[in-house]
Scaffold this active site. Structure first.
Site, PDB file in Angstrom:
ATOM      1  N   ASP A  30       0.829  -1.211   0.000  1.00 38.99           N
ATOM      2  CA  ASP A  30       0.000   0.000   0.000  1.00 38.99           C
ATOM      3  C   ASP A  30       0.865   1.264   0.000  1.00 38.99           C
ATOM      4  O   ASP A  30       1.962   1.284   0.566  1.00 38.99           O
ATOM      5  CB  ASP A  30      -0.893  -0.027   1.253  1.00 38.99           C
ATOM      6  N   ASN A  78     -10.659  -3.061  -6.639  1.00 41.40           N
ATOM      7  CA  ASN A  78      -9.872  -2.108  -7.428  1.00 41.40           C
ATOM      8  C   ASN A  78     -10.508  -1.802  -8.797  1.00 41.40           C
ATOM      9  O   ASN A  78     -10.111  -0.841  -9.464  1.00 41.40           O
ATOM     10  CB  ASN A  78      -8.430  -2.599  -7.627  1.00 41.40           C
TER      11      ASN A  78
HETATM   12  C1  FPP Z   1      -2.057   0.132  -3.271  1.00 38.64           C
HETATM   13  O1  FPP Z   1      -1.583   1.436  -3.341  1.00 38.64           O
HETATM   14  C2  FPP Z   1      -1.500  -0.634  -4.362  1.00 38.64           C
HETATM   15  C3  FPP Z   1      -2.226  -1.217  -5.327  1.00 38.64           C
HETATM   16  C4  FPP Z   1      -3.695  -1.131  -5.416  1.00 38.64           C
HETATM   17  C5  FPP Z   1      -1.596  -1.955  -6.405  1.00 38.64           C
HETATM   18  C6  FPP Z   1      -0.345  -2.704  -6.064  1.00 38.64           C
HETATM   19  C7  FPP Z   1       0.400  -2.857  -7.305  1.00 38.64           C
HETATM   20  C8  FPP Z   1       1.718  -2.778  -7.435  1.00 38.64           C
HETATM   21  C9  FPP Z   1       2.667  -2.664  -6.331  1.00 38.64           C
HETATM   22  C10 FPP Z   1       2.264  -2.838  -8.787  1.00 38.64           C
HETATM   23  C11 FPP Z   1       2.872  -4.153  -9.049  1.00 38.64           C
HETATM   24  C12 FPP Z   1       1.877  -5.197  -9.195  1.00 38.64           C
HETATM   25  C13 FPP Z   1       2.076  -6.309  -9.883  1.00 38.64           C
HETATM   26  C14 FPP Z   1       1.101  -7.356  -9.701  1.00 38.64           C
HETATM   27  C15 FPP Z   1       3.193  -6.543 -10.809  1.00 38.64           C
HETATM   28  P1  FPP Z   1      -2.631   2.617  -3.576  1.00 38.64           P
HETATM   29  O2  FPP Z   1      -2.697   2.859  -5.034  1.00 38.64           O
HETATM   30  O3  FPP Z   1      -3.952   2.283  -2.976  1.00 38.64           O
HETATM   31  O4  FPP Z   1      -1.911   3.759  -2.822  1.00 38.64           O
HETATM   32  P2  FPP Z   1      -2.581   4.932  -1.981  1.00 38.64           P
HETATM   33  O5  FPP Z   1      -3.366   4.274  -0.870  1.00 38.64           O
HETATM   34  O6  FPP Z   1      -1.425   5.706  -1.475  1.00 38.64           O
HETATM   35  O7  FPP Z   1      -3.453   5.706  -2.918  1.00 38.64           O
END
Ligand code: FPP
Length: 259
Positions: A30, A78
């Site tokens: 996250d 998501n």
């Molecule tokens: C949460 O951060 C992260 C995700 C929803 C996606 C996770 C994906 C990756 C780390 C990319 C790599 C993935 C693969 C499968 C190769 P957020 O976007 O919710 O962050 P925030 O809470 O700060 O907005």
């Protein structure tokens, strides 16, 4: 064995370094969006930097006694994100396997994608299935990417599988136990993580491994995922190793005292 404890809730057999059991660690990666915002960048940059953090983590994990790593790449929730961000995340999964599959295969990593396969584009499914097939025989390290995954959805899917088996006459409701139910989850076998880490300072489970987290230790680290590296993982493992896991029983000292 306590009757309350199923086979699947027990620690894995000793197989790790220094006589310690090999660990299954799961990570809620996250903070990509906040990392990007902090830098005045679009969220996509955070996700891209998140892939680099995933790569570092996969490389560092075996040296810390970790044998299984399950990461939350894309949740069933998501899909509510803006379409360009969804496309970015799909593209990153595709790019990750295109660029890293040969190395993962060579390094003895077995790859599995857990979650619902319905709803994923054919090209993503193709890449996912190719990654799984090419690494099927590997056993040194298990990387599981939860993609189009939701804990509740997975439990519902397992329940549906069992209900269908009953309907077809190949299972009986009275025979259902925890192990049989668990076998229907997309995360089976080897589902239960020893430790779940969430980065970014948020302290929630967010529909991740709901069944499997029953006896997992939880560690929340105050670092955005794109900044995550082996040093953070090492600190989490040290914290985990300092904890006593009782699985609903009592501490070893108390067993002696009671006797
Ligand atoms: C949460 O951060 C992260 C995700 C929803 C996606 C996770 C994906 C990756 C780390 C990319 C790599 C993935 C693969 C499968 C190769 P957020 O976007 O919710 O962050 P925030 O809470 O700060 O907005």
């Amino acid at each position: 064995m306590s009757p309350a404890i199923g086979m699947h809730d027990r620690p894995p057999p000793a197989a790790g370094r220094a006589g310690r059991p090999a660990l299954h660690v799961a990570i809620i990666m996250d903070g990509n969006g906040r990392w990007a915002k902090q830098r005045g960048l679009p969220r996509a940059f955070g996700h891209r930097a998140g892939v680099a953090a995933l790569r570092r983590t996969v490389e560092g994990a075996p040296g810390l006694g970790i044998e299984r790593l399950t990461v939350f790449g894309f949740s069933t929730e998501n899909w509510r994100r803006p379409q360009p961000e969804i496309s970015e995340l799909m593209g990153l999964l595709r790019a990750y396997f295109e660029s890293d599959l040969a190395r993962l295969e060579r390094d003895g990593v077995r790859v599995r994608i857990v979650g619902r396969r319905t709803g994923l584009d054919a090209d993503i499914l193709d890449i996912v299935e190719r990654a799984e097939a090419r690494t099927r025989k590997n056993d040194r390290f298990h990387l599981r990417v939860a993609f189009n995954y939701g804990g509740r959805a997975d439990i519902v899917d397992a329940a549906r599988k069992f209900a269908l088996a009953v309907e077809r006459g190949v299972a009986r409701a009275k025979d259902l136990d925890e192990a049989m139910f668990e076998a229907g989850l997309s995360t089976a076998p080897g589902s239960a993580p020893d430790l779940i880490i969430r980065t970014s300072g948020e302290q929630r489970v967010s529909n991740f491994l709901l069944w499997e987290c029953a006896y997992a230790e939880l560690i929340f680290q105050d670092v955005y995922w794109p900044d995550y590296g082996p040093e953070h993982l090492k600190a989490a493992i040290a914290d985990f190793r300092s904890r006593e896991r009782r699985f609903g029983g009592v501490a070893a000292d108390d067993v002696l005292a009671a006797g």
